[in-house]
Scaffold this active site. Structure first.
Site, PDB file in Angstrom:
ATOM      1  N   ASP A  22       2.573  18.614  17.427  1.00 50.48           N
ATOM      2  CA  ASP A  22       2.003  19.679  16.605  1.00 50.48           C
ATOM      3  C   ASP A  22       2.518  19.544  15.169  1.00 50.48           C
ATOM      4  OD1 ASP A  22       0.938  21.988  15.571  1.00 50.48           O
ATOM      5  OD2 ASP A  22       2.465  23.300  16.468  1.00 50.48           O
ATOM      6  N   ASN A  24       1.314  21.584  12.478  1.00 47.88           N
ATOM      7  CA  ASN A  24       1.226  22.781  11.627  1.00 47.88           C
ATOM      8  C   ASN A  24       1.843  24.024  12.271  1.00 47.88           C
ATOM      9  OD1 ASN A  24      -0.612  23.427  13.571  1.00 47.88           O
ATOM     10  ND2 ASN A  24      -2.229  24.094  12.162  1.00 47.88           N
ATOM     11  N   ASP A  26       1.196  25.690  15.006  1.00 53.67           N
ATOM     12  CA  ASP A  26       0.430  26.684  15.775  1.00 53.67           C
ATOM     13  C   ASP A  26       0.550  26.451  17.288  1.00 53.67           C
ATOM     14  OD1 ASP A  26      -1.139  24.483  16.259  1.00 53.67           O
ATOM     15  OD2 ASP A  26      -3.020  25.401  15.589  1.00 53.67           O
ATOM     16  N   ASP A  99     -13.012   8.446  22.013  1.00 58.04           N
ATOM     17  CA  ASP A  99     -13.530   8.703  23.350  1.00 58.04           C
ATOM     18  C   ASP A  99     -14.996   9.095  23.203  1.00 58.04           C
ATOM     19  OD1 ASP A  99     -13.513   9.374  26.185  1.00 58.04           O
ATOM     20  OD2 ASP A  99     -11.368   9.734  25.933  1.00 58.04           O
ATOM     21  N   GLU A 254     -14.950   3.610  31.372  1.00 56.04           N
ATOM     22  CA  GLU A 254     -14.276   4.223  32.515  1.00 56.04           C
ATOM     23  C   GLU A 254     -15.221   4.152  33.716  1.00 56.04           C
ATOM     24  OE1 GLU A 254     -12.161   8.375  33.946  1.00 56.04           O
ATOM     25  OE2 GLU A 254     -13.998   8.420  32.795  1.00 56.04           O
ATOM     26  N   ASP A 327      -5.413  11.528  33.352  1.00 53.42           N
ATOM     27  CA  ASP A 327      -6.063  12.000  34.575  1.00 53.42           C
ATOM     28  C   ASP A 327      -5.204  11.844  35.825  1.00 53.42           C
ATOM     29  OD1 ASP A 327      -8.406  12.849  33.370  1.00 53.42           O
ATOM     30  OD2 ASP A 327      -9.366  10.888  33.538  1.00 53.42           O
TER      31      ASP A 327
HETATM   32  C1  GLC Z   1     -13.139  11.408  32.649  1.00 58.98           C
HETATM   33  C2  GLC Z   1     -11.985  11.890  31.812  1.00 58.98           C
HETATM   34  C3  GLC Z   1     -11.524  13.188  32.359  1.00 58.98           C
HETATM   35  C4  GLC Z   1     -12.651  14.178  32.263  1.00 58.98           C
HETATM   36  C5  GLC Z   1     -13.898  13.655  32.973  1.00 58.98           C
HETATM   37  C6  GLC Z   1     -15.101  14.450  32.589  1.00 58.98           C
HETATM   38  O1  GLC Z   1     -12.757  11.115  33.939  1.00 58.98           O
HETATM   39  O2  GLC Z   1     -10.989  10.921  31.736  1.00 58.98           O
HETATM   40  O3  GLC Z   1     -10.380  13.671  31.705  1.00 58.98           O
HETATM   41  O4  GLC Z   1     -12.268  15.391  32.812  1.00 58.98           O
HETATM   42  O5  GLC Z   1     -14.174  12.333  32.636  1.00 58.98           O
HETATM   43  O6  GLC Z   1     -15.423  14.224  31.254  1.00 58.98           O
HETATM   44 CA    CA Z   2      -1.321  22.349  15.546  1.00 54.59          CA
END
Ligand code: GLC
Ligand code: CA
Length: 549
Positions: A22, A24, A26, A99, A254, A327
């Site tokens: 973090d 800032n 918060d 991502d 993935e 995960d």
């Molecule tokens: C992938 C991600 C996971 C997420 C899921 C749905 O498995 O790594 O964190 O909850 O997709 O987006």
């Molecule tokens: Ca923050």
């Protein structure tokens, strides 16, 4: 444009932004915090960062429910902070990977809001179906997180499909307009200078025509009809030809249920549409398919997972190597030993860092962070964990149900990174958004920084060795003593150098002989986690790397 394969020389670090640092005060991790830690990342020897989602999101799945793909959430610092991070990373020679979550959006995304009101052109952006006689549900599919995969929408008067949480409606990728949106998103970030994408559950984006009932398995109903679906390669090819090939970027997919042979259809260097794949088999040595079905840890299962991917991809495709991410529970708590914390943390690093491929390190892994074990189930934040708690294992005692969460929940690995022994582990000067693991006075970065024997400094050493030895990049992989339930032994050989990697997964002493043809007398011991190794006996969780040149 000829895409270079620079990612083959990289070690990536995964940032799960809420819990990294973090900046800032918060209580929520953010990009200002990342800026502060860029030098730390550099010192670890990593050359790339993968950011779990930093886009605006209601947070129903900690950012994997996106409400705007072309912006950065204000709580993370917005676009301004992102540009600084991107620039700061690039100046230090580090790549940045975003991502890409396009199997689904948030239900608060403008597209969904318009789709449920049948406002064109969004009407068919999602997968809508009328109620069926009987249960009403359009088919028997399960969601991955919250019961059935269909939720009734009052506004539209139809069901929508969500393979994950109720607040994560699946996009209709069969609609060419949706694919154009994906391409816009890709171009937006690439034009800004990012270097690639980790593509979230990308193997799910093409669902079987007609969305038939699934009678194949008693669990994961539907998966047979949406994982590696009918048009998956066609859509990925389209993204590749229309966008990705025009940039010097890379992609990593993935892929929840995938075997090497099938993976090659995606990642074969000649014919594939993607550069690397995140497979789950290396995460299933102590469970069946998912962390929520735990079993006893089996080293032979782990070795089988490692070796089958090393062998099948050799010369044809490139492996992604990892043992932790956001995960899964922490690896020492699973495959290692909290009792032999330091030894097993280092051994686990060795077990995968010298394989062929591109390694990923998940935040805190390099510190040997352990599973979080709260007193009360109410403390869990994760949507999947909450559903599991409320609906599964109801016949067990309260204590057993709590222990199940400790063992299986993603939150076990989502607590704030432990930077120091200051209040809140130095993660924030405010009140942290989530619980800090109470072991932080013992396990933290500051304490490990100047300790030559720390897990952190071991990671630094292992990563730098990995980079300095050509054999790690090119050498042929071979597993030895395959039948052993205690030792994982593999070698790498590029014709000039040879490596022998020895890892004990046992909490007691184990006898060890070098495999035939490996004369330890002529080797240099270049990495070890015990001060004075005894040739023929391995201590608990001992690891060694020998080099011949
Ligand atoms: C992938 C991600 C996971 C997420 C899921 C749905 O498995 O790594 O964190 O909850 O997709 O987006
Ligand atoms: Ca923050």
């Amino acid at each position: 444009m000829e895409r270079t394969r620079w990612y083959k020389d990289c070690v990536f670090y995964q940032i799960w932004p809420r819990s990294f640092k973090d900046g800032n005060g918060d209580g929520m991790g953010d990009l200002w915090g990342v800026l502060e830690k860029l030098d730390y990342l550099k010192s670890l020897g990593v050359d790339g960062i993968w950011f779990s989602p930093i886009y605006p999101s209601p947070g129903a799945d900690c950012g994997y429910d996106i409400s705007d793909y072309m912006d950065v959430a204000p709580e993370f610092g917005g676009m301004e902070a992102f540009r600084q991070v991107l620039d700061g990373a690039h100046r230090r020679g580090m790549k940045v990977v975003m991502d890409l979550v396009v199997n689904h959006t948030s239900d608060e995304h403008e597209w969904f809001q318009k789709s449920r009101r049948r406002i064109e052109p969004y009407t068919d952006y999602y997968i809508w179906r009328p109620a069926k006689p009987g249960s009403g549900l359009p088919n028997n599919w399960d969601s991955n997180f919250e019961g059935k995969a269909w939720t009734w929408d009052e506004v539209r008067g139809e069901y929508y499909l969500h393979l994950f949480a109720v607040k994560q409606p699946d996009l209709n990728m069969d609609n060419p307009l949706v694919r154009e949106e994906v391409k816009k998103i890709l171009r937006f970030w690439l034009d800004l200078g990012v270097d690639g994408f980790r593509e979230d559950v990308i193997t799910y984006i093409s669902k079987k025509e007609g969305l038939p009932d699934d009678h194949l398995f008693p669990i994961f109903k539907g998966m047979a009809h949406y994982n590696h679906g009918p048009h998956i390669h066609e859509y990925l090819r389209e993204f590749q030809l229309d966008v990705l090939d025009h940039y010097d970027c890379f992609t990593i997919a993935e892929a929840p249920l995938v075997w090497p042979k099938q993976a090659l259809r995606y990642i074969d260097e000649e014919t594939g549409q993607i550069d690397m794949m995140i497979q789950f088999q290396c995460m299933c040595a102590d469970c069946l398919f998912t962390d929520w079905m735990p079993t006893k840890f089996s080293l032979t299962r782990l070795k089988q997972a490692f070796s089958s991917w090393q062998e099948a991809l050799d010369g044809r495709a490139w492996n992604a190597l990892y043992i932790e991410n956001h995960d899964h529970p922490r690896i020492i708590s699973r495959y290692g030993s909290e009792k032999f914390w330091k030894q097993s943390g280092k051994m686990l690093a060795v077990s995968y860092l010298f394989q062929k491929g591109t390694p990923f390190v998940y935040q805190g892994q390099e510190l040997g962070m352990l599973n979080w074990r709260p007193r009360s189930p109410e403390q869990y934040e994760d949507v999947q964990t909450r559903w599991q708690y409320e609906h599964a294992a109801l016949d067990k005692t309260p204590r057993q149900r709590l222990e199940r969460l400790w063992r299986c929940s993603r939150d076990s690995a989502r607590t704030p990174v432990q930077w120091s022994d200051a209040r809140s582990a130095g993660f924030t000067t405010g009140t942290p958004w989530f619980y800090v693991n109470p072991n932080y006075p013992r396990i933290n970065a500051a304490a490990q920084e100047d300790d030559p024997d720390s897990i952190l400094n071991f990671y630094r050493k292992a990563i730098s060795l990995r980079k300095s030895l050509p054999v790690v990049r090119h050498g042929r992989y071979q597993e030895h003593w395959k039948a052993s339930g205690q030792l994982y032994v593999y070698s790498r050989d590029d014709g000039r150098q040879r490596l022998l990697v020895v890892c004990s997964f046992s909490d007691s002493k184990v006898l060890f002989h070098a495999p035939k043809g490996f004369d330890l007398g002529k080797a240099k011991l270049i990495l070890q986690n015990y001060p004075e190794p005894r040739k023929a006996v391995l201590q608990p969780y001992e690891a060694r790397v020998y080099l011949w040149e």
